[in-house]
Design a protein around this motif. Sequence first.
Motif, PDB file in Angstrom:
ATOM      1  N   ALA A 189       0.845  -1.191   0.101  1.00 60.72           N
ATOM      2  CA  ALA A 189       0.114   0.010  -0.125  1.00 60.72           C
ATOM      3  C   ALA A 189       0.759   1.195   0.155  1.00 60.72           C
ATOM      4  N   LEU A 190       1.849   1.158  -0.837  1.00 54.89           N
ATOM      5  CA  LEU A 190       2.758   2.584  -0.833  1.00 54.89           C
ATOM      6  C   LEU A 190       1.959   3.547  -2.028  1.00 54.89           C
ATOM      7  N   PHE A 191       2.233   4.516  -1.521  1.00 58.71           N
ATOM      8  CA  PHE A 191       1.502   5.812  -2.440  1.00 58.71           C
ATOM      9  C   PHE A 191       2.241   5.975  -4.012  1.00 58.71           C
ATOM     10  N   PRO A 192       1.315   5.779  -4.984  1.00 56.98           N
ATOM     11  CA  PRO A 192       2.055   5.292  -6.208  1.00 56.98           C
ATOM     12  C   PRO A 192       2.326   7.002  -6.807  1.00 56.98           C
ATOM     13  N   HIS A 193       1.806   8.115  -6.286  1.00 54.71           N
ATOM     14  CA  HIS A 193       2.033   9.308  -6.837  1.00 54.71           C
ATOM     15  C   HIS A 193       3.056   9.967  -5.951  1.00 54.71           C
ATOM     16  N   LEU A 194       3.549   9.460  -5.023  1.00 52.88           N
ATOM     17  CA  LEU A 194       4.744   9.892  -4.159  1.00 52.88           C
ATOM     18  C   LEU A 194       6.227   9.104  -4.498  1.00 52.88           C
ATOM     19  N   ASN A 195       7.238   9.729  -4.346  1.00 52.16           N
ATOM     20  CA  ASN A 195       8.489   9.094  -4.660  1.00 52.16           C
ATOM     21  C   ASN A 195       8.830   8.403  -3.094  1.00 52.16           C
ATOM     22  N   VAL A 196       9.967   7.706  -3.093  1.00 49.85           N
ATOM     23  CA  VAL A 196      10.183   6.745  -1.957  1.00 49.85           C
ATOM     24  C   VAL A 196      10.463   7.739  -0.714  1.00 49.85           C
ATOM     25  N   PHE A 197      11.129   8.942  -0.967  1.00 49.35           N
ATOM     26  CA  PHE A 197      11.224   9.717   0.172  1.00 49.35           C
ATOM     27  C   PHE A 197       9.996  10.307   0.758  1.00 49.35           C
ATOM     28  N   GLU A 198       8.957  10.708  -0.263  1.00 52.71           N
ATOM     29  CA  GLU A 198       7.688  11.269   0.455  1.00 52.71           C
ATOM     30  C   GLU A 198       6.947  10.275   0.766  1.00 52.71           C
ATOM     31  N   ASN A 199       7.093   8.822   0.382  1.00 56.96           N
ATOM     32  CA  ASN A 199       6.098   7.736   0.953  1.00 56.96           C
ATOM     33  C   ASN A 199       6.635   7.660   2.442  1.00 56.96           C
ATOM     34  N   VAL A 200       7.786   7.631   2.642  1.00 59.23           N
ATOM     35  CA  VAL A 200       8.412   7.242   3.992  1.00 59.23           C
ATOM     36  C   VAL A 200       8.092   8.610   4.922  1.00 59.23           C
ATOM     37  N   ALA A 201       8.112   9.686   4.316  1.00 59.67           N
ATOM     38  CA  ALA A 201       8.010  11.035   4.977  1.00 59.67           C
ATOM     39  C   ALA A 201       6.433  11.369   5.287  1.00 59.67           C
ATOM     40  N   PHE A 202       5.521  10.588   4.835  1.00 52.88           N
ATOM     41  CA  PHE A 202       4.138  10.740   5.011  1.00 52.88           C
ATOM     42  C   PHE A 202       3.674  11.000   6.367  1.00 52.88           C
ATOM     43  N   GLY A 203       3.914  10.157   7.243  1.00 53.15           N
ATOM     44  CA  GLY A 203       3.347  10.378   8.640  1.00 53.15           C
ATOM     45  C   GLY A 203       3.963  11.421   9.189  1.00 53.15           C
ATOM     46  N   LEU A 204       5.244  11.605   8.903  1.00 55.60           N
ATOM     47  CA  LEU A 204       6.349  12.850   9.535  1.00 55.60           C
ATOM     48  C   LEU A 204       5.527  14.294   8.910  1.00 55.60           C
ATOM     49  N   ARG A 205       5.041  14.346   7.772  1.00 52.30           N
ATOM     50  CA  ARG A 205       4.846  15.387   7.188  1.00 52.30           C
ATOM     51  C   ARG A 205       3.241  15.682   7.925  1.00 52.30           C
ATOM     52  N   ILE A 206       2.485  14.526   8.134  1.00 55.03           N
ATOM     53  CA  ILE A 206       1.202  14.908   8.697  1.00 55.03           C
ATOM     54  C   ILE A 206       1.295  15.505  10.137  1.00 55.03           C
ATOM     55  N   LYS A 207       2.343  14.957  10.853  1.00 59.22           N
ATOM     56  CA  LYS A 207       2.702  15.478  12.131  1.00 59.22           C
ATOM     57  C   LYS A 207       3.433  16.949  12.162  1.00 59.22           C
ATOM     58  N   LYS A 208       3.598  17.599  10.983  1.00 59.80           N
ATOM     59  CA  LYS A 208       4.133  18.645  10.706  1.00 59.80           C
ATOM     60  C   LYS A 208       5.695  18.968  11.317  1.00 59.80           C
ATOM     61  N   ILE A 209       6.473  17.866  11.235  1.00 66.65           N
ATOM     62  CA  ILE A 209       7.691  17.959  11.591  1.00 66.65           C
ATOM     63  C   ILE A 209       8.254  18.796  10.946  1.00 66.65           C
ATOM     64  N   LYS A 210       9.545  19.541  11.272  1.00 66.39           N
ATOM     65  CA  LYS A 210      10.454  20.434  10.355  1.00 66.39           C
ATOM     66  C   LYS A 210      11.142  19.379   9.494  1.00 66.39           C
ATOM     67  N   GLN A 211      11.259  20.213   8.305  1.00 67.29           N
ATOM     68  CA  GLN A 211      12.030  19.583   7.183  1.00 67.29           C
ATOM     69  C   GLN A 211      13.273  18.906   7.450  1.00 67.29           C
ATOM     70  N   ALA A 212      14.120  19.597   8.002  1.00 66.77           N
ATOM     71  CA  ALA A 212      15.447  19.061   8.548  1.00 66.77           C
ATOM     72  C   ALA A 212      15.229  17.784   9.155  1.00 66.77           C
ATOM     73  N   GLU A 213      14.455  17.631  10.273  1.00 67.28           N
ATOM     74  CA  GLU A 213      14.352  16.421  11.054  1.00 67.28           C
ATOM     75  C   GLU A 213      13.489  15.286  10.298  1.00 67.28           C
TER      76      GLU A 213
END
Lengths: 368, 274
Positions: free
Chosen positions: A89-113
Amino acid sequence: MTQQPIIRFDNVSKRYNDDTTVLSNISFEMERGKFYTLLGPSGCGKTTILRLIAGFIEPSSGEIQFNGKKINEVPPNERQVNTVFQDYALFPHLNVFENVAFGLRIKKIKQAEVKRRVEEALRFVNLQGYENREISEMSGGQRQRVAIARAIVNDPEIILLDEPLSALDLKLRTEMQYELRELQQRLGKTFIFVTHDQEEALAMSDEIFVMNAGEIVQSGTPIDIYDEPINRFVADFIGESNIVDGVMIRDHLVRFAGKEFECVDAGLDTNEKIEVVIRPEDLEITSPERGKLIVTVDTQLFRGVHYELSTYDRDGNEWLVHSTRKAQVGDEIGLDFDPEAIHVMRLNESEEDFDRRLESYEVPDHAE
Amino acid sequence: MQNKSTKALYLIPYGAWILLFVVAPIALVVYYSLFDIHGDFTFSNYKAFFSSVYLELTLSSFWYAFLITLFSLLISYPTAYFLTKTKHKQLWLLLIIIPSWINLLLKTYAFIGIFGQYGPINAFFAAIGIGSTQLLFTDFSFIFVSVYIFIPFMILPIFNAIDRLNPALIDASRDLGASPWTTFRRVILPLTMNGVKSGIQVTFIPALSLFMITRLIAGNKVITLGTAIEQQFLVTQNWGMGSTIAVFLILFMFIIMLFTGQKEKGGASVGKTK
Ligand SMILES: Nc1ncnc2c1ncn2[C@@H]1O[C@H](COP(=O)(O)OP(=O)(O)OP(=O)(O)O)[C@@H](O)[C@H]1O
Ligand SMILES: [Mg+2]
């Protein structure tokens, strides 16, 4: 010991359309920080249990608790649980990085982290350098590892893994088994792992739940389950085994294959019909005169570490033998074994009765 | 060798069709656009198109087409979404699609009856005391009927896109902490964008050149590129100007096609990873 279980199922049932029962009255507890494995044949309800814990479905009856609180109706995004899905169930519209980052982005974590954590997770699954790949450009095994990275990067309380290694080759699979186990111990998180593969289950778990047809048949440490299978199903499912019908003569004496043997089991009825399990590796090849059983070698396979012999005794029972010694097909050989190698199983015994019986006479040889 | 020649044989009907009904008409339209009303060769039609009258007309066409597309989309997306969740989704879809098979003119006439001075809506308004209202020949009725006509065409591609979406992706998004709304924004919408684009294409482009509905429902209130072409050809008999407007219309359609074209990424296999 009295630690609060992280997950508790209390008489949980799951039915679809009111008639197909997928899980029936399941109760169990899981402790924080342990590695659990759900093991069972296809369609027995393993994924269903994970989906109940993740919150994608609600139980038809019964209660599910997380840290002592009922969570039957808590939506999945409010649970401290992440899942590695059976079909990734990987997101086909996102690349590997953004797939892994999905949950962190939802939590609004800073880009560097985000960058740091995603890279760390990808390093863990041996995918550094693949950040900018599209999912469609990844192989099945690579996708599976992206799915693992996507779950662990969020650092949840519980990680659910639905056959996460099934698409990997043997070498990578073994490697990932070690690394997942190591990761679990390092993070101290609770892992709930689903597999068809009994060897994988035995190698990785603190505790195994053997399931069949929507029920938990037996639970325990890998050693307990391997050494003391509760019934034919478990014995058959966990590793190869020789199962023959027998009769309990009295405590510590059992009759099968036309002979009487000393054993360690007790507390059964006199002349009770039982089944006997002997693991193939507990059988030792000797000369016919010294063997407790006399058998004829039918076939012999080289399995790498050992030879696998299929032999038959005079009553026609098949005995599978794992031995480092070679034998000659057609030869008559003797099989020797210790009294401890004999595992007596009562017919239709419940897990509670089984545990009580074992406790009553078990020698604490492998107790922690 | 034989294979090649048979292939060429198959291509003949296709080529003939394209030549006769696509290339030739476009060439004719371009040709006519270069003559004025007296049959003299000129570029004046093109100059005229950039006058305020025609620019305004173009703008108004785009504005109406935009509104029609927007409302169709706002209605179709949620409808398509819920349709995919229903039990007999193909049946429900069919029920929604069926009206689009009925002749456009018939449906338009039906609306004239419904919106008319003595139609059921005005009767209802009179009954609740609002009094009879002019409904026909208004912007409202024009957009309402157009949206009604286009909805099935909008729903179909969106329904297909949502239906093809792997439901495990929604689970995955929720699992990773996304609320239903965030899941919609970050997963469902991007992965169904191609369906939305197709829907926009099949709505916006025909909406640009509507003329029959415009005439019958909006009367002379709404003038669009479509009605302007009709007017030039049938009323003013200025084929040159009519053709020029048509040339621009074709150009606009082409540009819209380019913008709403499908990108490959995640295209055919929306959401299915295996
Ligand atoms: N949505 C559903 N509706 C009806 N039945 C379902 C549904 N989902 C699962 N089942 C049934 O529930 C049973 C258990 O399914 P589950 O996915 O938990 O099996 P599993 O143990 O994970 O199997 P596998 O090892 O093949 O993945 C199956 O018989 C399946 O057909
Ligand atoms: Mg499964």
